[in-house]
Write an enzyme that holds these catalytic residues in place. Sequence first.
Site, PDB file in Angstrom:
ATOM      1  N   MET A  58      56.951  70.490  71.921  1.00 48.09           N
ATOM      2  CA  MET A  58      56.912  69.674  72.498  1.00 48.09           C
ATOM      3  C   MET A  58      55.202  68.656  72.114  1.00 48.09           C
ATOM      4  O   MET A  58      54.587  68.168  72.912  1.00 48.09           O
ATOM      5  CB  MET A  58      56.667  70.013  74.025  1.00 48.09           C
ATOM      6  CG  MET A  58      58.013  69.817  74.327  1.00 48.09           C
ATOM      7  SD  MET A  58      58.241  70.087  76.054  1.00 48.09           S
ATOM      8  CE  MET A  58      57.370  71.734  76.446  1.00 48.09           C
TER       9      MET A  58
ATOM     10  N   LEU B 187      50.513  70.787  68.394  1.00 47.12           N
ATOM     11  CA  LEU B 187      51.007  71.963  67.085  1.00 47.12           C
ATOM     12  C   LEU B 187      49.901  72.687  67.558  1.00 47.12           C
ATOM     13  O   LEU B 187      48.846  72.442  67.317  1.00 47.12           O
ATOM     14  CB  LEU B 187      51.624  71.320  65.953  1.00 47.12           C
ATOM     15  CG  LEU B 187      53.208  70.692  65.957  1.00 47.12           C
ATOM     16  CD1 LEU B 187      53.108  70.112  64.520  1.00 47.12           C
ATOM     17  CD2 LEU B 187      53.668  70.915  66.871  1.00 47.12           C
TER      18      LEU B 187
ATOM     19  N   GLN C  71      49.075  77.073  65.164  1.00 43.80           N
ATOM     20  CA  GLN C  71      49.814  77.825  63.961  1.00 43.80           C
ATOM     21  C   GLN C  71      51.349  78.489  64.346  1.00 43.80           C
ATOM     22  O   GLN C  71      51.841  78.923  63.502  1.00 43.80           O
ATOM     23  CB  GLN C  71      48.214  78.628  63.944  1.00 43.80           C
ATOM     24  CG  GLN C  71      48.867  79.961  62.514  1.00 43.80           C
ATOM     25  CD  GLN C  71      48.960  79.074  61.013  1.00 43.80           C
ATOM     26  OE1 GLN C  71      48.822  77.700  61.528  1.00 43.80           O
ATOM     27  NE2 GLN C  71      50.003  79.233  60.524  1.00 43.80           N
ATOM     28  N   GLY C  72      51.547  79.007  65.719  1.00 45.48           N
ATOM     29  CA  GLY C  72      52.693  79.038  66.294  1.00 45.48           C
ATOM     30  C   GLY C  72      53.738  78.344  65.068  1.00 45.48           C
ATOM     31  O   GLY C  72      54.921  78.794  64.565  1.00 45.48           O
ATOM     32  N   HIS C  73      53.724  77.274  66.018  1.00 52.32           N
ATOM     33  CA  HIS C  73      54.273  76.093  65.179  1.00 52.32           C
ATOM     34  C   HIS C  73      55.029  76.016  64.048  1.00 52.32           C
ATOM     35  O   HIS C  73      55.893  76.087  63.405  1.00 52.32           O
ATOM     36  CB  HIS C  73      54.372  75.190  66.241  1.00 52.32           C
ATOM     37  CG  HIS C  73      54.478  74.342  67.280  1.00 52.32           C
ATOM     38  ND1 HIS C  73      52.972  74.474  67.864  1.00 52.32           N
ATOM     39  CD2 HIS C  73      54.837  74.789  68.443  1.00 52.32           C
ATOM     40  CE1 HIS C  73      53.392  73.609  69.416  1.00 52.32           C
ATOM     41  NE2 HIS C  73      54.629  74.275  69.133  1.00 52.32           N
TER      42      HIS C  73
ATOM     43  N   GLN D  61      62.717  69.318  82.418  1.00 53.01           N
ATOM     44  CA  GLN D  61      61.973  70.724  82.157  1.00 53.01           C
ATOM     45  C   GLN D  61      61.293  70.946  83.148  1.00 53.01           C
ATOM     46  O   GLN D  61      60.548  72.415  82.739  1.00 53.01           O
ATOM     47  CB  GLN D  61      62.082  71.307  80.580  1.00 53.01           C
ATOM     48  CG  GLN D  61      61.148  71.586  79.612  1.00 53.01           C
ATOM     49  CD  GLN D  61      61.023  71.524  78.720  1.00 53.01           C
ATOM     50  OE1 GLN D  61      61.649  71.341  78.038  1.00 53.01           O
ATOM     51  NE2 GLN D  61      60.229  72.832  77.644  1.00 53.01           N
TER      52      GLN D  61
ATOM     53  N   LYS E 218      57.001  84.326  71.616  1.00 47.32           N
ATOM     54  CA  LYS E 218      57.173  83.672  73.882  1.00 47.32           C
ATOM     55  C   LYS E 218      57.442  83.934  74.139  1.00 47.32           C
ATOM     56  O   LYS E 218      57.610  83.677  75.995  1.00 47.32           O
ATOM     57  CB  LYS E 218      55.359  82.899  73.348  1.00 47.32           C
ATOM     58  CG  LYS E 218      54.876  83.127  74.576  1.00 47.32           C
ATOM     59  CD  LYS E 218      53.406  82.064  74.536  1.00 47.32           C
ATOM     60  CE  LYS E 218      53.507  80.059  74.474  1.00 47.32           C
ATOM     61  NZ  LYS E 218      54.832  79.817  75.476  1.00 47.32           N
TER      62      LYS E 218
ATOM     63  N   SER F 217      49.408  78.450  71.899  1.00 48.38           N
ATOM     64  CA  SER F 217      50.453  78.191  73.228  1.00 48.38           C
ATOM     65  C   SER F 217      49.828  76.982  73.657  1.00 48.38           C
ATOM     66  O   SER F 217      47.973  76.584  73.252  1.00 48.38           O
ATOM     67  CB  SER F 217      50.621  78.741  75.025  1.00 48.38           C
ATOM     68  OG  SER F 217      50.933  77.281  75.188  1.00 48.38           O
ATOM     69  N   SER F 218      50.661  75.724  73.369  1.00 47.35           N
ATOM     70  CA  SER F 218      49.805  74.546  73.415  1.00 47.35           C
ATOM     71  C   SER F 218      48.855  74.551  75.046  1.00 47.35           C
ATOM     72  O   SER F 218      47.711  73.626  74.600  1.00 47.35           O
ATOM     73  CB  SER F 218      50.726  72.926  73.466  1.00 47.35           C
ATOM     74  OG  SER F 218      51.632  72.890  72.479  1.00 47.35           O
TER      75      SER F 218
END
Length: 282
Positions: free
Chosen positions: A30, A33, A35-37, A61, A151, A187-188
């Site tokens: 979504m 972005l 580092q996880g993405h 959602q 996550k 998280s974003s």
Amino acid sequence: MPIFYGKASLMNYLKPIKALHSTIGFVPTMGALHQGHLALMQKSLLENENTVVSIFVNPTQFNNSEDLAKYPRTFDEDVKKLTALNPNIILYAPEVVDIYDGTPLAEHFDFDGLENQMEGKFRPGHFNGVGTIVKRLFEIVQPTKAYFGEKDFQQLQIVKKMVAKNHLNITIIGCPIFREPNNLAMSSRNERLSALERAEAAIIYKILTSVKAQFFTKSTAEISEWVQKSFRNNPTFVLEYFVIADEATLLPCTRKYKNKKYRAFIVVIVNNIRLIDTISLN
């Protein structure tokens, strides 16, 4: 970097790639972005000949209109990050009308009860929205493999269930949680935290690691009471839920069995921002 705003143009671009039977990795996001993405994308780039990334803030959602309105949107920065990672990444960034062909409505899904636990209890209809958007993206991209972060472990299990029930020929890959230097799960939504809130949110992972240490010596009821007390002593944070559950069924653990895998799930609210985290207990 190839960027597509409509599904028809993307599908036409991918058609000759599929004709050659080239592998396609897919990372749905979504945006906003982090580092996880990018780690999901790096894994896809290593394992596939082509990688498609989607950026789409899916309205079906969100059961909270304020959360949808405030969700961070950083498209230009996202494009820069993707280009720096690999300019051959294929980006799909549709408008709502391109995905939903009109009014955005969620389909109804039966995930064999996975949707009724945790997030499903606190966010009614959330997983119908997740199922709808992921299924539609899969139909458009038709990937070989798709990558999701652990996550959102409940979401990961639900996507796996949807793929199995719909007999989709897609391998779902779960990837480890990326954490900030203080171990807050990336998280974003973290972008909405103040510097102080972000620093103090380190308590979430500290509590989860303590839960893991206690898991084999204390009952789940004792651990849950300790977690609730820990947050009562920290008024900055509101504990929405804490659950120790079976990884496969997501049902709360009331009695431990040696042959089962368990996981702790937690959601904490800070200044109306929901922070999700989880940890494997085995």
